[in-house]
Design a protein around this motif. Structure first.
Motif, PDB file in Angstrom:
ATOM      1  N   ARG A  54       0.847  -1.197   0.000  1.00 54.82           N
ATOM      2  CA  ARG A  54       0.000   0.000   0.000  1.00 54.82           C
ATOM      3  C   ARG A  54       0.882   1.247   0.000  1.00 54.82           C
ATOM      4  NH1 ARG A  54      -2.647  -3.652   3.559  1.00 54.82           N
ATOM      5  NH2 ARG A  54      -4.670  -4.324   2.699  1.00 54.82           N
ATOM      6  N   PRO A  55       1.027   1.863  -1.155  1.00 53.38           N
ATOM      7  CA  PRO A  55       1.884   3.052  -1.243  1.00 53.38           C
ATOM      8  C   PRO A  55       1.229   4.260  -0.577  1.00 53.38           C
ATOM      9  CG  PRO A  55       0.785   2.677  -3.328  1.00 53.38           C
ATOM     10  CD  PRO A  55       0.440   1.505  -2.454  1.00 53.38           C
ATOM     11  N   ASP A  56       2.059   5.224  -0.209  1.00 48.41           N
ATOM     12  CA  ASP A  56       1.566   6.468   0.369  1.00 48.41           C
ATOM     13  C   ASP A  56       1.185   7.475  -0.699  1.00 48.41           C
ATOM     14  OD1 ASP A  56       1.931   5.761   3.130  1.00 48.41           O
ATOM     15  OD2 ASP A  56       4.086   5.968   2.821  1.00 48.41           O
ATOM     16  N   TRP A  57       1.677   7.296  -1.895  1.00 46.06           N
ATOM     17  CA  TRP A  57       1.351   8.192  -2.989  1.00 46.06           C
ATOM     18  C   TRP A  57       1.482   7.453  -4.319  1.00 46.06           C
ATOM     19  CZ3 TRP A  57       5.472   8.464  -6.230  1.00 46.06           C
ATOM     20  CH2 TRP A  57       6.742   8.239  -5.681  1.00 46.06           C
TER      21      TRP A  57
ATOM     22  N   GLY B  38       4.988   5.104  -4.287  1.00 41.06           N
ATOM     23  CA  GLY B  38       6.071   5.046  -3.320  1.00 41.06           C
ATOM     24  C   GLY B  38       5.600   5.078  -1.891  1.00 41.06           C
ATOM     25  N   ILE B  39       6.504   4.755  -1.000  1.00 39.91           N
ATOM     26  CA  ILE B  39       6.285   4.784   0.439  1.00 39.91           C
ATOM     27  C   ILE B  39       6.955   6.033   1.000  1.00 39.91           C
ATOM     28  CG2 ILE B  39       6.720   3.578   2.620  1.00 39.91           C
ATOM     29  CD1 ILE B  39       4.807   2.080   0.820  1.00 39.91           C
ATOM     30  N   GLY B  40       6.295   6.666   1.976  1.00 39.10           N
ATOM     31  CA  GLY B  40       6.883   7.832   2.623  1.00 39.10           C
ATOM     32  C   GLY B  40       6.607   9.107   1.849  1.00 39.10           C
TER      33      GLY B  40
ATOM     34  N   ARG C 111      -2.831  18.294   1.004  1.00 44.10           N
ATOM     35  CA  ARG C 111      -3.523  17.189   0.335  1.00 44.10           C
ATOM     36  C   ARG C 111      -2.553  16.226  -0.341  1.00 44.10           C
ATOM     37  NH1 ARG C 111      -8.273  19.464  -3.312  1.00 44.10           N
ATOM     38  NH2 ARG C 111      -8.644  17.219  -3.425  1.00 44.10           N
ATOM     39  N   GLY C 112      -1.250  16.526  -0.280  1.00 46.49           N
ATOM     40  CA  GLY C 112      -0.266  15.637  -0.898  1.00 46.49           C
ATOM     41  C   GLY C 112      -0.392  15.610  -2.402  1.00 46.49           C
ATOM     42  N   SER C 113      -0.562  16.768  -3.009  1.00 50.20           N
ATOM     43  CA  SER C 113      -0.750  16.847  -4.454  1.00 50.20           C
ATOM     44  C   SER C 113       0.351  17.694  -5.069  1.00 50.20           C
ATOM     45  CB  SER C 113      -2.120  17.456  -4.780  1.00 50.20           C
ATOM     46  OG  SER C 113      -2.303  17.555  -6.182  1.00 50.20           O
ATOM     47  N   LEU C 114       0.879  17.225  -6.197  1.00 51.99           N
ATOM     48  CA  LEU C 114       1.909  17.961  -6.924  1.00 51.99           C
ATOM     49  C   LEU C 114       1.671  17.772  -8.410  1.00 51.99           C
ATOM     50  CD1 LEU C 114       4.667  19.442  -7.230  1.00 51.99           C
ATOM     51  CD2 LEU C 114       5.757  17.182  -7.030  1.00 51.99           C
ATOM     52  N   ARG C 115       1.692  18.905  -9.144  1.00 53.12           N
ATOM     53  CA  ARG C 115       1.549  18.846 -10.595  1.00 53.12           C
ATOM     54  C   ARG C 115       2.542  19.822 -11.219  1.00 53.12           C
ATOM     55  NH1 ARG C 115      -4.924  17.849 -11.838  1.00 53.12           N
ATOM     56  NH2 ARG C 115      -5.143  16.167 -10.298  1.00 53.12           N
TER      57      ARG C 115
ATOM     58  N   PHE D 285       2.300  14.265 -12.440  1.00 57.18           N
ATOM     59  CA  PHE D 285       1.145  14.354 -11.559  1.00 57.18           C
ATOM     60  C   PHE D 285       1.358  13.392 -10.393  1.00 57.18           C
ATOM     61  CE2 PHE D 285      -0.312  16.093 -15.455  1.00 57.18           C
ATOM     62  CZ  PHE D 285      -1.381  16.924 -15.183  1.00 57.18           C
ATOM     63  N   VAL D 286       1.253  13.917  -9.157  1.00 57.19           N
ATOM     64  CA  VAL D 286       1.445  13.111  -7.957  1.00 57.19           C
ATOM     65  C   VAL D 286       0.260  13.351  -7.032  1.00 57.19           C
ATOM     66  CG1 VAL D 286       3.016  12.516  -6.071  1.00 57.19           C
ATOM     67  CG2 VAL D 286       3.930  13.521  -8.174  1.00 57.19           C
ATOM     68  N   ALA D 287      -0.241  12.262  -6.416  1.00 56.75           N
ATOM     69  CA  ALA D 287      -1.374  12.387  -5.508  1.00 56.75           C
ATOM     70  C   ALA D 287      -1.251  11.406  -4.355  1.00 56.75           C
ATOM     71  CB  ALA D 287      -2.681  12.165  -6.258  1.00 56.75           C
ATOM     72  N   ALA D 288      -1.489  11.918  -3.132  1.00 58.98           N
ATOM     73  CA  ALA D 288      -1.477  11.033  -1.970  1.00 58.98           C
ATOM     74  C   ALA D 288      -2.775  10.253  -1.859  1.00 58.98           C
ATOM     75  CB  ALA D 288      -1.242  11.848  -0.706  1.00 58.98           C
TER      76      ALA D 288
END
Length: 901
Positions: free
Chosen positions: A713-716, A753-755, A781-785, A799-802
């Protein structure tokens, strides 16, 4: 002999032309017509005159032109990563091998070659190693797919010779597919079989633990437990004899060992109840299959890797042969055992002695054969005993007894079992030479010397397919960079090692003539392989050579079928029935473990060095995918579409999860194709140990590896679209996952990924975070674009999302193809959505025509489509190779279920 149109064209450029050649993928050996436009653009179609495919191509063959791109080619010789000239590179190979031999003897060097080589390449390599270096340490990746069939054929038939022809698929009244996913692995043969079913009612039985796409058209599916095929056929042998179905005349006149074989079969599988219990089948299923086999005169039993890739593959092959011998079902139209080859030239390689336990031209290591080949070659120190088979060869490299290895056109750092061990062995080896057309492979990264070889479209020679048909593969493009033919490279090294007189070759035609002459040399009919009719073929005749089956002896016509006269190639001229006892699983199964099976996907090939270049081939199964039964998944907390961590005694992997009841309970399936170039965490070869091998063939067991599986179960999660191929710097089993595939205009990398989300610079080498043109961050929100532009052209976007909420990839991927972004596209870039309504193709279902799941569902809904034929009329899907038809049916069922609901 095939009487088709004359080949036209050649590698010269300038005028529009068409060239007849052969597909470089599976052992079907389909004919291809390559059309080269005046500007050099290439398109392909099936050759309607070729006897293997009659104009059909599968999704991979249809996409061949898409793989003819310069990206990733090895263009120049290299030593220790530095570009050098050919003379320097060839001198270095010759010097290093010669010095190693002088110091440590001929057994200290080895070649590991490939079914991707042409026969002429194979011939030169085998002659150099066995005839002039004096060691038989040359083995091939065909050891991983066909070695058990070779042993079974030689023991039962007396020769490594498939008895029948593809026409037998169409003449048979019953075709039994054993461990053969013909629909995905050999789609053109499957289409021929399905046509026979439609036209004349041919019945199909599938014997396979998995419900593969072959089952869609089958009349019966025996979902037996993995590794129990020999039990099933031992039981069939005993049942046939007990119920009066022995062909007493054939057995008396043409077969030995019947009573011993029957005694072993009765002890192993005395009755239907025992067979059913051991195979995990219902008694009624077994009894019905046995009765159907007995009642049908024309039966073809097709088997492939599900039989071969086993620690008892050789015995299973002989159990199948025994049934055909007992009933006389061999050598006549529509009946016989039929081994379907995995690689395009696995059989051609064996014809010239590509396996370590063969010499050449189907000769072995008896004193008489060694003397004969040595005399023909004028070889001063010919090998007189078998060499190291693949698994033992790499163990010897690890142990340091083999100090120099030359690897040609294959990727053992991925494809061998216990791939981690193979990598460690190559890392320690004093000299690793790799000749390949691809610049960056997992194996090439470990090489001291790399030699650029010609690729398909540039190579010239012959290949032999699964029904013994020899076809020409012709060049229609000039070689890339400084690439050279494999036979030329071997010849040049041989000359530098002091063997110039024995390696005078200046063309592939010269090698072919010598190969043909050796096949006929002192061959009075005792050896099956004989193409002596062609030993005097001139260059023009070689260029025009049309497909033909061997043997083709001088003064005779080529033979399509063998053994119809009851004459076999054993010493006494009779078929040999062998006693077979099925063996239990060689590996113990720990508590909670499942059996891991590996194999091919419909639209990919081997380690994806070619198919991975095609966006549409990569879109059907875009990431490594673990198939698992829903009950097994539920017991382990696995969710459909989530991630799984697979662990065996030799390695670990991460893959997406697909729940499917097509996978038998207690088993899992993971495709073999992904490498470190395409994923950070799913090289299947690392999961399979090399402990379980067939003791006779040396073929590893790749179908029954004990493995545990648990959720990961990844964190993101994230994805990256980029024009350039990027490999994330994180990854591996210690906390990250990525998988890359081609899309039109670039590459798509899925990541998790984890962490915390890593820093962009170290995580994604080649992307400068300071150079991003637009960026959006939401730490809470753990979001990056982010997006990188060059002028108004998109270079990459991330695009990254938690929370796992990522936009669809289709529209964004399309921006890589665009010449520039308009205001609307720029405005929608970080939102990941087109400014107006725009359909996303979704996962590709039909690779031949690029039809995705979203377009398919829309057409079914809007057009109220109710059949595959209607889908074909509307979208063309399913109308070429047909391998997507079972999936189209499933999509139809799904759509109609939801409509009713």
């Amino acid at each position: 002999m095939f009487d088709g149109p004359d080949p036209i064209g050649g590698p010269a450029s300038g005028a529009e032309r068409e060239v007849r050649t052969t597909c470089p993928y599976c052992g079907v050996g389909c004919g291809v017509v390559a059309r080269v436009a005046a500007d050099g653009a290439v398109s392909v179609r099936g050759d309607s005159g070729h006897p293997a495919n009659r104009g059909r191509l599968c999704s991979k063959g249809s996409a061949l032109a898409e793989t003819l791109v310069p990206d990733g080619r090895l263009l120049h010789p290299e030593i220790d990563g530095q570009r050098v000239g050919w003379d320097e590179a060839l001198d270095a190979v010759a010097r290093r091998f010669s010095d190693t031999i002088a110091t440590h003897g001929p057994e200290s060097v080895a070649f590991y070659v490939s079914g991707q080589l042409l026969t002429e390449d194979y011939y030169a390599a085998n002659k150099l190693m066995k005839g002039f270096i004096g060691s038989a340490n040359i083995d091939t990746n065909s050891r991983l797919c066909m070695a058990s069939s070779v042993v079974g054929h030689k023991r039962g038939l007396g020769a490594d010779a498939v008895p029948g022809a593809y026409e037998d698929f169409e003449c048979a009244d019953l075709v039994v597919l054993v461990g053969s996913n013909l629909a995905w692995c050999h789609p053109v043969l499957n289409q021929r079989l399905l046509a026979a079913r439609a036209e004349r009612g041919t019945r199909i039985v599938v014997v396979d633990p998995r419900r593969t796409d072959c089952v869609d058209a089958a009349d019966r599916h025996l979902a037996l437990q993995a590794g129990t095929d020999a039990v099933l056929f031992n039981g069939l042998l005993a049942w046939l004899d007990d119920h009066g179905h022995r062909d007493a005349g054939f057995v008396a006149a043409h077969a030995d060992g019947a009573e011993e074989a029957l005694a072993a079969a009765r002890a192993d599988a005395p009755d239907v109840a025992t067979v059913a219990r051991r195979c995990g089948l219902a008694e009624a299923e077994v009894a019905a299959f046995y009765a159907e086999f007995a009642a049908t005169g024309r039966v073809v039993t097709v088997y492939s890797q599900g039989v071969n890739q086993s620690s008892q593959g050789s015995d299973t092959v002989n159990a199948i042969l025994n049934v055909h011998f007992l009933t006389g079902r061999i050598g006549h139209p529509g009946c016989g055992p039929f081994s379907v080859t995995g690689q395009p030239n696995a059989m051609g390689g064996r014809e010239v002695g590509g396996l370590a336990n063969q010499l050449a031209a189907h000769m072995g290591f008896t004193a008489e054969e060694v003397e004969r080949v040595g005399r023909f070659w004028k070889a001063p120190c010919i090998a007189d005993r078998p060499g190291l088979k693949a698994v033992d060869l790499f163990r010897a490299i690890e142990a340091g007894t083999v100090k120099a290895v030359w690897i040609m056109a294959t990727n053992p750092a991925v494809s061998m079992p216990d791939a981690g061990r193979v990598r460690r062995a190559l890392e320690r080896c004093e000299t690793v030479v790799v000749s390949d057309c691809i610049g960056d492979t997992d194996t090439g990264r470990l090489a001291h010397i790399r030699l650029p070889a010609l690729g398909w479209s540039e190579k010239d020679g012959t290949v032999t397919n699964s029904d013994r048909t020899i076809s020409r593969q012709r060049a229609f493009r000039d070689g890339a960079g400084e690439a050279r033919a494999d036979w030329w490279i071997v010849t040049q090294v041989a000359r530098r090692m002091g063997f110039a007189d024995a390696f005078p070759y200046e063309s592939a035609a010269e090698l072919f003539r010598e190969h043909a002459a050796l096949s006929a040399f002192e061959n009075d009919g005792a050896r099956a392989f004989d193409i002596g009719a062609l030993q005097g073929l001139d260059d023009a005749g070689y260029e025009a050579l049309a497909p033909f089956p061997w043997p083709w002896r001088a003064g005779e016509e080529p033979k399509m079928r063998l053994f119809g006269d009851g004459r076999f190639f054993t010493g006494h001229g009779r078929a040999q029935m062998l006693p077979v006892t099925a063996k239990p699983l060689p590996r113990s199964l720990p508590d909670g473990a499942l059996l891991l099976n590996t194999g091919r996907l419909r639209d990919q090939w081997h380690t994806m060095t070619r198919t991975g270049l095609s966006p549409r081939l990569s879109a059907h199964v875009p990431e490594p995918r673990l198939d698992i039964h829903p009950a097994d998944a539920a017991a382990r907390g696995l969710a459909d579409g989530g991630f799984a961590r697979i662990v065996t005694g030799t390695g670990e992997a991460l893959a997406r999860v697909r729940l499917t009841d097509a996978q038998g309970a207690g088993t899992m399936f993971l495709p073999m194709h992904w490498t470190d170039r395409f994923t950070g965490a799913c090289v299947v070869g690392r999961l399979i140990d090399d402990e379980a091998v067939d003791p006779l063939s040396g073929q590893p067991d790749l179908k029954r590896m004990p493995a545990t599986v648990q959720p990961w179960r990844p964190d993101w999660t994230a994805f990256l679209l980029s024009r350039r191929a990027l490999e994330p710097g994180h990854g591996g089993y210690w906390g990250g996952y990525w998988a890359r595939r081609a899309v039109a205009g670039g590459h798509l990398v899925e990541m998790a990924g984890i962490g915390a989300i890593p820093e962009i610079g170290g995580w994604l080498p080649g992307l400068d975070p300071a150079g991003a043109a637009v960026e959006y961050r939401d730490g809470a929100r753990g979001s990056l674009r982010m997006a990188w532009l060059e002028g108004d052209r998109l270079e990459a976007c991330l695009f990254v999302a938690a929370d796992g909420r990522l936009p669809p990839r289709g529209w964004l991927a399309g921006l890589l193809e665009a010449g520039g972004l308009d205001d609307g596209a720029r405005a929608g870039l970080l939102a990941g959505r087109a400014p107006g309504a725009q359909a996303d193709e979704g996962r590709i279902v039909c690779a031949c025509f690029g039809v995705g799941i979203n377009r398919l569902m829309g057409a079914i809904r809007d057009g109220r489509l109710t059949s595959v034929a209607e889908i074909g009329a509307a979208l063309k899907a399913g109308t070429n190779c047909g391998s997507c038809v079972p999936e189209l049916k499933e999509v139809l069922r799904h759509a109609h279920r939801h409509e009713v609901a």
